[in-house]
Write a protein that holds these residues in place. Sequence first.
Motif, short mmCIF file in Angstrom:
data_model
loop_
_atom_site.label_atom_id
_atom_site.label_comp_id
_atom_site.label_asym_id
_atom_site.label_seq_id
_atom_site.Cartn_x
_atom_site.Cartn_y
_atom_site.Cartn_z
N LYS A 1 -11.66 8.06 4.23
CA LYS A 1 -12.17 9.61 4.43
C LYS A 1 -13.85 9.50 4.63
O LYS A 1 -14.21 10.21 5.46
CB LYS A 1 -11.89 10.38 3.23
CG LYS A 1 -10.57 10.55 2.89
CD LYS A 1 -10.53 11.38 1.66
CE LYS A 1 -8.90 11.49 1.21
NZ LYS A 1 -8.86 12.33 -0.27
N THR B 1 3.10 3.82 5.71
CA THR B 1 1.93 4.78 5.30
C THR B 1 0.85 4.13 5.90
O THR B 1 0.49 3.16 5.66
CB THR B 1 2.09 4.95 3.67
OG1 THR B 1 3.24 5.49 3.29
CG2 THR B 1 0.86 5.45 3.43
N LYS C 1 -8.83 4.70 -4.27
CA LYS C 1 -7.91 5.28 -3.19
C LYS C 1 -8.11 6.81 -2.85
O LYS C 1 -7.54 7.19 -1.86
CB LYS C 1 -6.46 4.90 -3.54
CG LYS C 1 -5.95 5.47 -5.06
CD LYS C 1 -4.75 5.13 -5.37
CE LYS C 1 -4.08 5.91 -6.47
NZ LYS C 1 -2.43 5.61 -6.66
N ASN C 2 -8.84 7.35 -4.07
CA ASN C 2 -9.09 8.68 -3.52
C ASN C 2 -10.00 9.20 -2.38
O ASN C 2 -10.19 9.88 -1.95
CB ASN C 2 -9.69 9.46 -4.67
CG ASN C 2 -8.72 9.55 -5.80
OD1 ASN C 2 -7.66 9.82 -5.69
ND2 ASN C 2 -9.15 9.33 -7.40
N ASN C 3 -10.66 8.04 -1.94
CA ASN C 3 -11.48 8.07 -0.87
C ASN C 3 -10.83 7.36 0.65
O ASN C 3 -11.61 7.59 1.45
CB ASN C 3 -12.83 7.11 -1.07
CG ASN C 3 -13.71 7.59 -2.18
OD1 ASN C 3 -13.88 8.91 -2.35
ND2 ASN C 3 -14.28 6.77 -3.14
N TYR C 4 -9.53 7.82 0.20
CA TYR C 4 -8.90 7.11 1.50
C TYR C 4 -7.84 8.26 1.83
O TYR C 4 -7.23 8.99 1.02
CB TYR C 4 -8.18 5.86 1.42
CG TYR C 4 -9.29 4.78 1.24
CD1 TYR C 4 -9.58 3.85 2.55
CD2 TYR C 4 -9.77 4.60 0.09
CE1 TYR C 4 -10.53 2.76 2.40
CE2 TYR C 4 -10.75 3.55 0.30
CZ TYR C 4 -11.02 2.66 1.15
OH TYR C 4 -11.96 1.57 1.15
N ASN C 5 -7.48 8.38 3.27
CA ASN C 5 -6.29 9.20 3.73
C ASN C 5 -5.01 8.49 3.65
O ASN C 5 -5.30 7.14 4.15
CB ASN C 5 -6.49 9.72 5.06
CG ASN C 5 -7.86 10.60 5.17
OD1 ASN C 5 -7.90 11.61 4.44
ND2 ASN C 5 -8.61 10.27 6.10
N GLU D 1 -10.79 4.05 11.97
CA GLU D 1 -9.56 4.41 12.76
C GLU D 1 -9.60 4.31 14.10
O GLU D 1 -8.51 4.06 14.77
CB GLU D 1 -8.85 6.03 12.43
CG GLU D 1 -9.80 6.85 12.76
CD GLU D 1 -10.85 7.34 11.58
OE1 GLU D 1 -11.27 8.59 11.38
OE2 GLU D 1 -11.24 6.26 10.72
N ILE E 1 -1.14 8.69 5.12
CA ILE E 1 -0.44 9.53 5.93
C ILE E 1 1.02 8.84 6.16
O ILE E 1 1.09 7.65 6.50
CB ILE E 1 -0.90 9.81 7.47
CG1 ILE E 1 -2.36 10.68 7.32
CG2 ILE E 1 -0.12 10.74 8.29
CD1 ILE E 1 -2.99 10.85 8.74
N ILE F 1 -3.22 4.07 5.94
CA ILE F 1 -4.12 4.32 5.19
C ILE F 1 -5.52 4.06 5.61
O ILE F 1 -5.59 2.90 6.25
CB ILE F 1 -4.07 3.35 3.79
CG1 ILE F 1 -2.75 3.64 3.13
CG2 ILE F 1 -5.17 3.67 2.85
CD1 ILE F 1 -2.45 2.56 1.95
N TYR F 2 -6.52 5.09 5.65
CA TYR F 2 -7.79 4.82 6.36
C TYR F 2 -8.92 5.75 5.64
O TYR F 2 -8.52 6.34 4.96
CB TYR F 2 -7.66 5.24 7.71
CG TYR F 2 -7.48 6.61 8.29
CD1 TYR F 2 -8.51 7.49 8.34
CD2 TYR F 2 -6.12 7.08 8.30
CE1 TYR F 2 -7.97 8.68 8.60
CE2 TYR F 2 -5.79 8.41 8.36
CZ TYR F 2 -6.99 9.31 8.60
OH TYR F 2 -6.73 10.32 8.88
#
Length: 396
Positions: A261, A256, A225-229, A284, A231, A258-259
């Motif tokens: 990075k 939220t 999940k650290n490789n995702y934005n 996105e 918002i 999620i997409y």
Amino acid sequence: MERLFLKKIITAIIFIIMIFTLFFINLKNIYTPLLKENFTSSSLISSLENITGNNIYEETILLELRSYFNKLIYRNEDSNFEIIKDKNGSLSYNYSAPQNPAIKNFVKNIKALKDKLKNKTTKFAYIMPLDKSVKNYFTPDDGIPYKSANGTANTFLKFLNSNNIATIDLRKNLNKSGISNSNLFFKTDEHEKIGTSFFEFTQLVNILKTKYNLNLDNNNFFTNKNNYNFITYKNSFLGSIGAKTGIAYSGTDDFTLIYPKYETNYECTFKTENGQFITKGRFEDSLLNIPTLRSNNNIYSTDTNKYSTYLFGNQNIVHIVNKNNPTGPKILFINDSFLTPTAAFLSTVCSEVYLVDFEHYSGNIADFENSVKTDFVFVSFAPENLTEDFFKGLAK
């Protein structure tokens, strides 16, 4: 105590006055068009529906007044127990459980679909997604006649296994998700939150790797999940259940998005009832309906339904081509809306993903699954959709 009681009496009186005021306004608005309408026996019902639907004054105001009144009296059900509110304020539809003979017929339909696969190397499985009936999540008050779909789902999977149909149960291992119970699902909707869908995606990748020996995301890059934005749009989402009960009663949910990075490159074809459209570019740009996130329309409006951000909501057929991973597996989902965000995330480790929305697709499912020639066919309907009406036509 007396002041609280007086406050509620005054509120109730104001509520009654407003109800009658709106009643007379609506009576006036509808009465004039009714006088001008030339009814025939064949058009009576449709004409009445059209006139009343187009002339109701501030429909949402009426709904919110009713919603506030239900909240005021601490009501924990709505629409004659069709909707239940639990101890944590989460809403759920009440489930009408089918009997075992009906469940066995559902299994026959699934088996018939599997047997019609011409390519016998294609792997076939049923995926059970999450819904609010999952154990220990939804907790209605004592005495509320709430029927959970969780037991039906367990029986259904048992019958599938006894008929040699592989199953994947995504309801397992929730305790390893790191997500609190209060954040698993939207309070105003039957669906899981997008963070939960992302966890389902990581679970599905692990299952594909271990159960089917796929060389998939071996360095855990795509499931990290650290490789995702992430918002979060605060108080921006009103689910389908909340839209029926009103915001005063249900509240609103955060949404939220999620997409990835990292760099992505897709081409997606969406086939609808009115034709088709194609999107290209990053995750996105291709897989997300961004205008839904930016809409300033009333939260009750369908174009503000943020759950339909992923893959533009319910489409007849979606074909996702991941141009950055041409050697990945090809997967076909025959699904309802519950697995849509999960399938979008899964496309990051696949070469192609097809989705056929069974609720909207009117063609022959068996013919379609044979036409696309995928490595996997996954059927996935949420526990609450394990009903006789939903399975009609699956194996035609």
